[in-house]
Design a protein around this motif. Structure first.
Motif, PDB file in Angstrom:
ATOM      1  N   ALA A 153       0.018  10.648  -6.341  1.00 45.21           N
ATOM      2  CA  ALA A 153      -0.422   9.787  -7.447  1.00 45.21           C
ATOM      3  C   ALA A 153      -1.684  10.326  -8.104  1.00 45.21           C
ATOM      4  O   ALA A 153      -1.827  10.292  -9.325  1.00 45.21           O
ATOM      5  N   ALA A 154      -2.596  10.864  -7.312  1.00 45.43           N
ATOM      6  CA  ALA A 154      -3.856  11.389  -7.847  1.00 45.43           C
ATOM      7  C   ALA A 154      -3.624  12.567  -8.782  1.00 45.43           C
ATOM      8  O   ALA A 154      -4.421  12.822  -9.685  1.00 45.43           O
ATOM      9  N   GLY A 173       0.816  -1.202   0.000  1.00 46.64           N
ATOM     10  CA  GLY A 173       0.000   0.000   0.000  1.00 46.64           C
ATOM     11  C   GLY A 173       0.849   1.250   0.000  1.00 46.64           C
ATOM     12  O   GLY A 173       2.074   1.198  -0.087  1.00 46.64           O
ATOM     13  N   ILE A 174       0.165   2.387   0.106  1.00 42.90           N
ATOM     14  CA  ILE A 174       0.858   3.666   0.075  1.00 42.90           C
ATOM     15  C   ILE A 174       0.326   4.562   1.179  1.00 42.90           C
ATOM     16  O   ILE A 174      -0.745   4.328   1.727  1.00 42.90           O
ATOM     17  N   THR A 175       1.087   5.609   1.470  1.00 42.70           N
ATOM     18  CA  THR A 175       0.667   6.567   2.482  1.00 42.70           C
ATOM     19  C   THR A 175      -0.345   7.536   1.879  1.00 42.70           C
ATOM     20  O   THR A 175      -0.518   7.599   0.655  1.00 42.70           O
ATOM     21  N   VAL A 176      -0.985   8.303   2.743  1.00 41.09           N
ATOM     22  CA  VAL A 176      -1.938   9.317   2.293  1.00 41.09           C
ATOM     23  C   VAL A 176      -1.221  10.330   1.399  1.00 41.09           C
ATOM     24  O   VAL A 176      -1.743  10.754   0.376  1.00 41.09           O
ATOM     25  N   GLU A 225       1.465   9.817  -0.483  1.00 41.87           N
ATOM     26  CA  GLU A 225       1.752   9.181  -1.775  1.00 41.87           C
ATOM     27  C   GLU A 225       0.495   9.108  -2.636  1.00 41.87           C
ATOM     28  O   GLU A 225       0.554   9.322  -3.837  1.00 41.87           O
ATOM     29  N   ALA A 226      -0.648   8.835  -2.020  1.00 43.21           N
ATOM     30  CA  ALA A 226      -1.909   8.783  -2.763  1.00 43.21           C
ATOM     31  C   ALA A 226      -2.239  10.145  -3.342  1.00 43.21           C
ATOM     32  O   ALA A 226      -2.730  10.262  -4.465  1.00 43.21           O
ATOM     33  N   SER A 227      -1.958  11.194  -2.590  1.00 40.30           N
ATOM     34  CA  SER A 227      -2.190  12.561  -3.054  1.00 40.30           C
ATOM     35  C   SER A 227      -1.332  12.870  -4.279  1.00 40.30           C
ATOM     36  O   SER A 227      -1.807  13.446  -5.257  1.00 40.30           O
TER      37      SER A 227
END
Length: 131
Positions: A42-43, A33-36, A38-40
């Motif tokens: 990536a988005a 998984g990824i951190t919050v 990293e998700a930001s």
């Protein structure tokens, strides 16, 4: 009793969403998984499926010279090449070539390949996938 269970579920959900006291799943020795954060990041990136694959490639004269059929990710985890299909009809007699991704210029929602034309792309060696 129900209110205690509900409170525990809500607290667990809030902790999971904030990342505090969250035990991430582990596969082997790597965290899955990824951190919050990293998700930001990536988005804000590009979606290969929505914004790159099967999009036309144009030259300096804004003439369509091919289509991005695939992207190749190098072993170093970076997008290195685009497979550009040139010519053909419905994939028949299409000539696929590899073009380094850094040769493209994004202009709005268009991909430009400066200095290129169909004849030049067709003269490049055909790209064939390994089996």
């Amino acid at each position: 009793m129900k209110s205690n269970l509900l409170a525990a579920v809500l607290a667990t959900s809030i902790i999971s969403l904030t990342g505090a006291a969250y035990a991430a799943p582990v596969a082997g020795s790597e965290t899955v998984g990824i951190t919050v954060q990293e998700a930001s990041i990536a988005a804000a990136g590009w979606s290969a499926q929505k914004q790159i694959l099967h999009k036309p490639v144009y030259n300096d004269d804004k003439k369509k010279i091919g289509v991005i059929e695939d992207i190749i990710v190098s072993p170093g985890n970076s997008v290195s090449y685009a497979v550009v299909g040139v010519g053909g009809f419905l994939g028949i007699d299409r000539h696929d070539v590899l073009i380094p991704f850094n040769h493209f210029k994004a202009e709005g929602h268009r991909y430009l390949l400066p200095g290129a034309n169909k004849a030049m792309l067709k003269s490049l060696p055909a790209f064939k996938y390994t089996k």
